[in-house]
Design a protein around this motif. Structure first.
Motif, short mmCIF file in Angstrom:
data_model
loop_
_atom_site.label_atom_id
_atom_site.label_comp_id
_atom_site.label_asym_id
_atom_site.label_seq_id
_atom_site.Cartn_x
_atom_site.Cartn_y
_atom_site.Cartn_z
N SER B 256 0.70 -1.37 -0.10
CA SER B 256 -0.08 0.17 -0.16
C SER B 256 0.88 1.30 -0.06
CB SER B 256 -1.09 0.14 1.08
OG SER B 256 -0.26 -0.20 2.38
N ALA B 257 2.18 1.27 0.24
CA ALA B 257 3.09 2.28 0.68
C ALA B 257 4.50 1.96 0.65
CB ALA B 257 2.48 3.06 1.72
N VAL B 258 5.31 2.86 0.25
CA VAL B 258 6.70 2.50 0.27
C VAL B 258 7.17 3.66 1.32
CG1 VAL B 258 8.93 2.97 -0.76
CG2 VAL B 258 6.79 1.84 -2.09
N LEU B 259 8.13 3.09 2.25
CA LEU B 259 8.68 3.74 3.37
C LEU B 259 9.84 4.34 3.10
CD1 LEU B 259 7.22 1.82 6.32
CD2 LEU B 259 6.14 3.68 5.49
N TYR B 260 10.25 5.65 3.38
CA TYR B 260 11.74 6.03 3.02
C TYR B 260 12.03 7.17 4.09
CZ TYR B 260 9.89 9.76 -0.13
OH TYR B 260 9.24 10.76 -0.42
N VAL B 261 13.55 7.45 4.14
CA VAL B 261 13.81 8.41 4.86
C VAL B 261 14.28 9.50 3.92
CG1 VAL B 261 15.58 9.27 6.74
CG2 VAL B 261 14.69 7.09 6.69
N HIS B 262 13.94 10.74 4.22
CA HIS B 262 14.61 11.97 3.54
C HIS B 262 14.84 13.05 4.42
CE1 HIS B 262 15.30 14.75 0.38
NE2 HIS B 262 14.48 15.62 0.90
N GLY B 263 16.08 13.72 4.50
CA GLY B 263 16.31 14.52 5.51
C GLY B 263 16.32 14.31 6.81
N GLY B 264 16.44 13.24 7.12
CA GLY B 264 16.12 12.54 8.47
C GLY B 264 14.65 12.43 9.01
N ARG B 265 13.77 12.39 8.16
CA ARG B 265 12.39 12.28 8.27
C ARG B 265 11.95 11.15 7.59
NH1 ARG B 265 7.32 14.14 6.47
NH2 ARG B 265 8.01 14.83 4.17
N PRO B 266 10.97 10.30 8.21
CA PRO B 266 10.37 9.22 7.54
C PRO B 266 9.17 9.60 6.50
CG PRO B 266 9.99 9.06 9.91
CD PRO B 266 10.70 10.32 9.49
N VAL B 267 8.94 9.29 5.60
CA VAL B 267 8.20 9.52 4.58
C VAL B 267 7.38 8.32 4.13
CG1 VAL B 267 7.59 10.71 2.31
CG2 VAL B 267 9.44 11.43 3.54
N ARG B 268 6.13 8.22 3.98
CA ARG B 268 5.24 7.11 3.61
C ARG B 268 4.48 7.52 2.37
NH1 ARG B 268 -0.12 6.58 4.69
NH2 ARG B 268 -0.86 4.69 4.68
N GLN B 269 4.89 7.03 1.10
CA GLN B 269 4.31 7.33 -0.18
C GLN B 269 3.43 6.11 -0.49
OE1 GLN B 269 4.55 10.03 -2.33
NE2 GLN B 269 2.76 9.03 -3.04
N ARG B 270 2.09 6.51 -0.73
CA ARG B 270 0.88 5.64 -1.32
C ARG B 270 1.32 5.36 -2.59
NH1 ARG B 270 -4.49 7.39 -0.56
NH2 ARG B 270 -4.73 4.96 -0.55
N CYS B 271 1.16 3.97 -2.95
CA CYS B 271 1.18 3.77 -4.53
C CYS B 271 0.42 2.56 -4.60
CB CYS B 271 2.58 3.50 -4.74
SG CYS B 271 3.41 2.12 -3.78
N SER B 272 0.14 2.36 -5.92
CA SER B 272 -0.63 1.03 -6.19
C SER B 272 0.28 -0.21 -6.90
CB SER B 272 -1.79 1.37 -7.18
OG SER B 272 -1.65 1.97 -8.23
N HIS B 273 1.59 0.35 -7.18
CA HIS B 273 2.50 -0.51 -7.53
C HIS B 273 4.04 -0.28 -7.28
CE1 HIS B 273 2.81 -4.40 -10.28
NE2 HIS B 273 4.02 -4.05 -10.26
#
Lengths: 209, 526
Positions: B256-273
């Motif tokens: 449902s989402a990819v988790l990554y860190v950018h600038g020390g902050r966790p980000v959660r990007q929703r996606c369908s593939h």
């Protein structure tokens, strides 16, 4: 007369980015105050081992290789991998150097320097081959390989070494190289050296104006 | 590649059509293909976005390590391979920022080891299916090659060959003496100014020779001067300095989402593939860390690195091995040699090299020390080499696993175990013999050999059977319906050809299959 290599470093043939970088590297070699992690005795032994491995007096350079390795251990910077058989680099160097110190002691030697040159070379060769037993918890030859890579690459990367082997590939001039085959790549002509001197003088004049 | 001012920026809560992890040879072509089809796509890249290589790239080997994946990997097994600059890149463009752009195509036999030689496995697709993609990629990125390729005379390249450097001329001379066919190699660098509407004009190669340290003028076909500007123009978003560390899933198992860190902050990007294109070590490391997609037990297994033994010699003539494209000559005469004990084969390439890289080879593979070492290093301007790229068989015990040590990001460091088998050893010995003969015939002296391996392949292999493979021939995970893997992890055998061209071809093929299978209208997903 100043080394023509250093003229080229200052000439327009070298990009600004590269010039800054190589000048910094030359300067770092001279100045003190770099981070260090090795004990004085270990650093001294490392310096001696490297001196045996790569005797710079034979080629007229004075790159402070042991200090550069010490600094890299302090900065924890690496090449993106290490042998799984070895502990992290800093520990490998500390334990490795301790092991060599113990080997010298067991042989009744005061220090690396107290060995005559041919015995130093023989010992280094045995260490490289893994022919010396030690109490280190890893194969010493793996650490020696890491040491060889560090020493030789740090030397080759220094502008002094580049001058000593007549390497000028960093002076790509923006226009690159047009002739790359056998017999075509030299930029050692008087004409080109003069060009480099002129460019340096021109820059100095500009800076004064 | 400049960051365009009007780059699309999706919000994290937007369920984009695809997230592409990695912007190298696997991720970049499909990013373009999907964006061109109107899909909403975001690429996540761990490394930096280099906007102006002509200014930012130094002509220096140590400084340009900034293009290599320097997070530490633990290399084990009987034949530990090197990482970092040996095979692994980081940055917008991935490993293509530092690749040598050597692009021979595999032969059909390289994809049929099981059928032909009763070893390893067959690829679950035939060469014929990839040829149109090879042609498309070669045209798009601008491959310079000979007009009559000895091992496939009908093949055409869009640009004429690059000039041969000293190492190539010497290999040519030695091979001519021995009756071995050679040719200027296909190289993904433009020998003339080249324009594509999708990315504009690129200048011709200037023989600077720092290809493995990043091309300064865009002549070498890295993704950042080809597929990525095309993708941006088509509406894709690229997020740099963003390190993926996880995924979230729907109850039915889809991502449902990819988790990554950018600038020390966790980000959660929703996606369908998700297209996971992080390379032969990082892709399996991430999957093992997320603990998904591994019902076959093959994730991380079958790690292959080409037998990449090199032979070096010293010549009377000055060779200045830093000049020109490092590897500019090829022979494919040993792809399927007769009367040998090994199953596959290898290609040979001429080798120029830069001083620090050469110094590392000397350090590892020669035991010279003292004055002998100094005197040898002094001979740099007189050396030339030849290297082989040999098929390595997949062995399940050669694998990527998670080690006990954590890296600076808090993820477990990957441990890679590689032990070559008898097949590889005999191939290396055979190649070494041929290379040394060539160098001697060319007039070389003080010959020595460097036994090494290169590339990272096979760790999430494709197949027809979910029990023994991780993905199908289009890179689709058997276990997770909306996960695809497209990079050299999915190669079921190593091929003798260098991987990147095939990765790009697979990337386009996977994208086309994905586009064909998508439901046409939004909101109708299962």
């Amino acid at each position: 007369m100043q080394d023509p290599q250093l003229f080229i470093l200052q000439s327009d043939r070298v990009s600004r980015t590269t010039r800054q970088l190589l000048s910094d590297r030359l300067e770092k070699n001279v100045s003190a105050g770099r981070p260090h992690v090795l004990s004085e005795n270990s650093l001294r032994l490392l310096h001696c081992m490297i001196g045996t491995m790569l005797p710079q007096e034979a080629i007229g350079t004075d790159v402070r290789i042991a200090e550069a390795i010490d600094a890299r251990l302090g900065e924890n910077s690496g090449i993106g991998w290490r042998f799984a058989e070895l502990p992290p680099d800093r520990e490998a160097y500390e334990r490795g150097l301790e092991a060599v110190a113990e080997i010298l002691k067991a042989d009744g030697m005061e220090s690396w320097e107290s060995l005559p040159r041919d015995r130093r070379e023989a010992l280094l060769l045995r260490l490289q081959r893994g022919d010396e037993d030690s109490r280190a918890k890893f194969p010493l030859r793996r650490w020696l390989e890491t040491l060889r890579v560090d020493a030789i690459t740090m030397w080759m990367a220094d502008p002094q070494a580049m001058a000593a082997i007549s390497y000028r590939g960093f002076a790509d001039g923006g226009d690159g190289w047009k002739k790359v085959g056998l017999g075509n790549g030299s930029i050692d002509t008087e004409e080109q050296r003069a060009e480099a001197v002129d460019a340096t003088d021109a820059r100095k004049t500009d800076e004064k104006a | 590649m400049k960051k365009p001012e009007g780059m699309r920026r999706y919000s994290e809560s937007d369920e984009v059509d695809a997230v592409v992890i990695g912007t190298g040879a696997g991720g970049a072509p499909l990013l373009w293909r999907l964006a061109r089809a109107g899909l909403r796509v975001v690429a996540i890249e761990a490394g930096r976005w280099w906007e102006d290589p002509s200014e930012e790239f130094a002509t220096d080997e140590i400084a340009q390590r900034s293009l290599y994946w320097l997070d530490e990997r633990l290399s084990g097994g009987q034949d530990p391979t090197g990482f970092g600059g040996n095979n692994s890149g980081i940055g917008v463009g991935g490993s293509t920022l530092h690749w040598g752009a050597y692009v021979p195509r595999p032969s059909a036999s390289q994809m049929r080891l099981r059928s032909d030689k009763a070893v390893a496995v067959d690829w679950p697709l035939r060469l014929e299916e990839l040829v149109p993609y090879y042609e498309e990629v070669e045209r798009f990125i601008g491959v310079s090659g000979p007009s009559a390729y000895p091992w496939e005379p009908g093949r055409r390249y869009p640009l004429p060959s690059l000039p041969l450097n000293a190492a190539a001329q010497l290999m040519q001379r030695g091979c001519a003496d021995l009756g071995i066919r050679t040719s200027p190699a296909p190289i993904a660098a433009v020998s003339q100014p080249y324009t594509m509407p999708e990315y504009g004009m690129r200048s011709a190669c200037v023989n600077r020779g720092y290809c493995h340290q990043g091309c300064k003028n865009g002549a070498k076909a890295s993704m950042d001067v080809t597929y990525l500007p095309a993708a941006l123009q088509a509406g894709a978003e690229i997020r740099a300095e963003s390190f993926v560390f996880g995924i979230e899933r729907h109850p039915d198992g889809r991502i449902s989402a990819v988790l990554y860190v950018h600038g020390g902050r966790p980000v959660r990007q929703r996606c369908s593939h998700v297209f996971l294109c992080a390379g032969g070590v990082e892709t399996p490391r991430q999957l093992l860390f997320w603990d998904v997609a591994n019902s076959s037990g093959q994730v991380g297994r079958n790690f292959m690195a080409h037998v990449a033994t090199q032979a070096w010699a010293t010549f009377e003539e000055e060779t200045r091995p830093n000049l020109g494209f490092p590897a500019s000559l090829i022979t494919e005469d040993y792809i399927r040699p007769r009367d040998v004990s090994f199953s596959g084969g290898y290609l040979l390439q001429s080798y120029g090299i830069l001083p620090v890289t050469w110094g590392e080879q000397v350090a590892r593979s020669r035991s010279l020390l003292g004055r002998d070492l100094v005197e040898y290093l002094r001979r740099y301007n007189h050396v030339a080499g030849i290297g082989m790229n040999g098929e390595t068989l997949p062995y399940p015990e050669n694998r990527v696993t998670l080690s006990e040590e954590k890296d600076g990001r808090g993820l477990p460091k990957p441990h890679i175990s590689l032990s070559l088998g008898e097949d590889e050893r005999s191939m290396s010995t055979h190649g070494e013999g041929i290379m040394r003969s060539i160098l001697k015939a060319a007039g070389g002296s003080d010959l020595w050999t460097s036994n090494r391996t290169a590339h990272t392949i096979g760790t999430c292999r494709m197949g027809d059977d979910p029990a023994t493979s991780v993905v199908d021939s289009y890179g689709r995970s058997w276990d997770i319906p909306n996960l695809s893997i497209v990079d050299n992890s999915i190669f079921p055998t190593s091929l003798a050809a260098n991987p990147a061209l095939t990765i790009m071809a697979l990337s386009l093929r996977s994208a086309d299959a994905f586009l064909q299978n998508r439901r046409p209208a939004r909101g109708q997903r299962s």
